[in-house]
Design a protein around this motif. Sequence first.
Motif, PDB file in Angstrom:
ATOM      1  N   GLY A  43      44.909  46.691  38.353  1.00 21.66           N
ATOM      2  CA  GLY A  43      44.559  46.002  39.595  1.00 21.66           C
ATOM      3  C   GLY A  43      43.157  45.417  39.544  1.00 21.66           C
ATOM      4  O   GLY A  43      42.927  44.281  39.965  1.00 21.66           O
ATOM      5  N   ARG A  44      42.211  46.188  39.017  1.00 17.69           N
ATOM      6  CA  ARG A  44      40.840  45.679  38.887  1.00 17.69           C
ATOM      7  C   ARG A  44      40.794  44.482  37.952  1.00 17.69           C
ATOM      8  O   ARG A  44      40.125  43.479  38.230  1.00 17.69           O
ATOM      9  CB  ARG A  44      39.913  46.780  38.369  1.00 17.69           C
ATOM     10  CG  ARG A  44      39.552  47.823  39.383  1.00 17.69           C
ATOM     11  CD  ARG A  44      38.447  48.743  38.898  1.00 17.69           C
ATOM     12  NE  ARG A  44      38.755  49.403  37.651  1.00 17.69           N
ATOM     13  CZ  ARG A  44      39.350  50.579  37.526  1.00 17.69           C
ATOM     14  NH1 ARG A  44      39.721  51.233  38.604  1.00 17.69           N
ATOM     15  NH2 ARG A  44      39.568  51.110  36.332  1.00 17.69           N
ATOM     16  N   GLU A  45      41.525  44.592  36.834  1.00 12.85           N
ATOM     17  CA  GLU A  45      41.538  43.479  35.873  1.00 12.85           C
ATOM     18  C   GLU A  45      42.158  42.224  36.501  1.00 12.85           C
ATOM     19  O   GLU A  45      41.669  41.113  36.276  1.00 12.85           O
ATOM     20  CB  GLU A  45      42.297  43.884  34.614  1.00 12.85           C
ATOM     21  CG  GLU A  45      41.571  44.912  33.776  1.00 12.85           C
ATOM     22  CD  GLU A  45      42.433  45.484  32.665  1.00 12.85           C
ATOM     23  OE1 GLU A  45      43.624  45.101  32.562  1.00 12.85           O
ATOM     24  OE2 GLU A  45      41.915  46.312  31.896  1.00 12.85           O
ATOM     25  N   MET A  46      43.227  42.401  37.278  1.00 17.60           N
ATOM     26  CA  MET A  46      43.868  41.247  37.923  1.00 17.60           C
ATOM     27  C   MET A  46      42.924  40.598  38.938  1.00 17.60           C
ATOM     28  O   MET A  46      42.853  39.367  39.022  1.00 17.60           O
ATOM     29  CB  MET A  46      45.169  41.677  38.611  1.00 17.60           C
ATOM     30  CG  MET A  46      46.301  41.937  37.643  1.00 17.60           C
ATOM     31  SD  MET A  46      47.813  42.561  38.397  1.00 17.60           S
ATOM     32  CE  MET A  46      48.068  41.445  39.742  1.00 17.60           C
ATOM     33  N   ARG A  47      42.199  41.422  39.710  1.00 14.26           N
ATOM     34  CA  ARG A  47      41.254  40.854  40.686  1.00 14.26           C
ATOM     35  C   ARG A  47      40.132  40.097  39.983  1.00 14.26           C
ATOM     36  O   ARG A  47      39.725  39.019  40.431  1.00 14.26           O
ATOM     37  CB  ARG A  47      40.681  41.961  41.567  1.00 14.26           C
ATOM     38  CG  ARG A  47      41.667  42.454  42.617  1.00 14.26           C
ATOM     39  CD  ARG A  47      41.004  43.359  43.630  1.00 14.26           C
ATOM     40  NE  ARG A  47      40.443  44.564  43.050  1.00 14.26           N
ATOM     41  CZ  ARG A  47      41.110  45.691  42.855  1.00 14.26           C
ATOM     42  NH1 ARG A  47      42.379  45.767  43.182  1.00 14.26           N
ATOM     43  NH2 ARG A  47      40.511  46.739  42.335  1.00 14.26           N
ATOM     44  N   LYS A  48      39.637  40.642  38.873  1.00 12.83           N
ATOM     45  CA  LYS A  48      38.590  39.943  38.120  1.00 12.83           C
ATOM     46  C   LYS A  48      39.106  38.617  37.580  1.00 12.83           C
ATOM     47  O   LYS A  48      38.424  37.593  37.650  1.00 12.83           O
ATOM     48  CB  LYS A  48      38.101  40.806  36.943  1.00 12.83           C
ATOM     49  CG  LYS A  48      37.187  41.922  37.339  1.00 12.83           C
ATOM     50  CD  LYS A  48      36.753  42.677  36.094  1.00 12.83           C
ATOM     51  CE  LYS A  48      35.865  43.836  36.424  1.00 12.83           C
ATOM     52  NZ  LYS A  48      35.439  44.563  35.223  1.00 12.83           N
ATOM     53  N   GLU A  67      41.597  36.824  38.747  1.00 13.06           N
ATOM     54  CA  GLU A  67      41.801  35.897  39.870  1.00 13.06           C
ATOM     55  C   GLU A  67      40.470  35.303  40.324  1.00 13.06           C
ATOM     56  O   GLU A  67      40.371  34.100  40.584  1.00 13.06           O
ATOM     57  CB  GLU A  67      42.486  36.627  41.032  1.00 13.06           C
ATOM     58  CG  GLU A  67      42.767  35.760  42.228  1.00 13.06           C
ATOM     59  CD  GLU A  67      43.749  34.637  41.943  1.00 13.06           C
ATOM     60  OE1 GLU A  67      43.679  33.612  42.644  1.00 13.06           O
ATOM     61  OE2 GLU A  67      44.577  34.777  41.023  1.00 13.06           O
ATOM     62  N   ALA A  68      39.439  36.107  40.400  1.00 12.28           N
ATOM     63  CA  ALA A  68      38.121  35.606  40.799  1.00 12.28           C
ATOM     64  C   ALA A  68      37.615  34.596  39.770  1.00 12.28           C
ATOM     65  O   ALA A  68      37.054  33.548  40.141  1.00 12.28           O
ATOM     66  CB  ALA A  68      37.136  36.768  40.931  1.00 12.28           C
ATOM     67  N   ARG A  95      36.750  30.607  40.488  1.00 14.40           N
ATOM     68  CA  ARG A  95      35.454  29.980  40.156  1.00 14.40           C
ATOM     69  C   ARG A  95      35.670  28.736  39.304  1.00 14.40           C
ATOM     70  O   ARG A  95      35.062  27.692  39.543  1.00 14.40           O
ATOM     71  CB  ARG A  95      34.577  30.975  39.386  1.00 14.40           C
ATOM     72  CG  ARG A  95      33.873  31.977  40.296  1.00 14.40           C
ATOM     73  CD  ARG A  95      32.776  32.726  39.533  1.00 14.40           C
ATOM     74  NE  ARG A  95      33.230  33.328  38.289  1.00 14.40           N
ATOM     75  CZ  ARG A  95      33.730  34.542  38.162  1.00 14.40           C
ATOM     76  NH1 ARG A  95      33.860  35.318  39.208  1.00 14.40           N
ATOM     77  NH2 ARG A  95      34.107  35.003  36.968  1.00 14.40           N
ATOM     78  N   GLU A  96      36.556  28.856  38.307  1.00 12.69           N
ATOM     79  CA  GLU A  96      36.840  27.697  37.452  1.00 12.69           C
ATOM     80  C   GLU A  96      37.474  26.555  38.252  1.00 12.69           C
ATOM     81  O   GLU A  96      37.153  25.390  38.030  1.00 12.69           O
ATOM     82  CB  GLU A  96      37.747  28.099  36.288  1.00 12.69           C
ATOM     83  CG  GLU A  96      37.053  28.935  35.243  1.00 12.69           C
ATOM     84  CD  GLU A  96      38.002  29.349  34.138  1.00 12.69           C
ATOM     85  OE1 GLU A  96      39.182  28.951  34.148  1.00 12.69           O
ATOM     86  OE2 GLU A  96      37.557  30.094  33.229  1.00 12.69           O
ATOM     87  N   ALA A  97      38.349  26.896  39.188  1.00  6.02           N
ATOM     88  CA  ALA A  97      38.989  25.863  40.001  1.00  6.02           C
ATOM     89  C   ALA A  97      37.956  25.168  40.884  1.00  6.02           C
ATOM     90  O   ALA A  97      38.013  23.945  41.065  1.00  6.02           O
ATOM     91  CB  ALA A  97      40.094  26.480  40.850  1.00  6.02           C
ATOM     92  N   ARG A  98      36.996  25.898  41.417  1.00  6.26           N
ATOM     93  CA  ARG A  98      35.955  25.285  42.225  1.00  6.26           C
ATOM     94  C   ARG A  98      35.085  24.361  41.376  1.00  6.26           C
ATOM     95  O   ARG A  98      34.698  23.277  41.824  1.00  6.26           O
ATOM     96  CB  ARG A  98      35.072  26.361  42.870  1.00  6.26           C
ATOM     97  CG  ARG A  98      35.602  26.797  44.223  1.00  6.26           C
ATOM     98  CD  ARG A  98      34.623  27.711  44.926  1.00  6.26           C
ATOM     99  NE  ARG A  98      35.064  29.082  44.630  1.00  6.26           N
ATOM    100  CZ  ARG A  98      34.267  30.085  44.321  1.00  6.26           C
ATOM    101  NH1 ARG A  98      32.980  29.909  44.270  1.00  6.26           N
ATOM    102  NH2 ARG A  98      34.751  31.254  44.065  1.00  6.26           N
TER     103      ARG A  98
END
Length: 81
Positions: free
Chosen positions: A62-67, A69-70, A74-77
């Motif tokens: 779960g932590r890895e997935m949240r990282k 996704e974040a 950032r890349e999309a922004r």
Amino acid sequence: MRLAWAILAMAPLTGGCVSTVWNVATAPVRAGAQVVDWTTTSQSEADRNYGRKMRKKEAREGREMRKEEARRRREARRDDD
């Protein structure tokens, strides 16, 4: 007759001796059973350990997935700018 009465009078006193002899005789068996208990894992212990391992794994994933996704956000922004 006196011998019979003496034996009957002493009978209650030997109860403690019999108990002690029994405890001494069964001590190796109880010690062996304890060693086996310490060295083996019961099914409930195995289930508990497996559950703990899986919860830790799910938390890590779960932590890895949240990282991840974040990082994607950032890349999309950056790409939008």
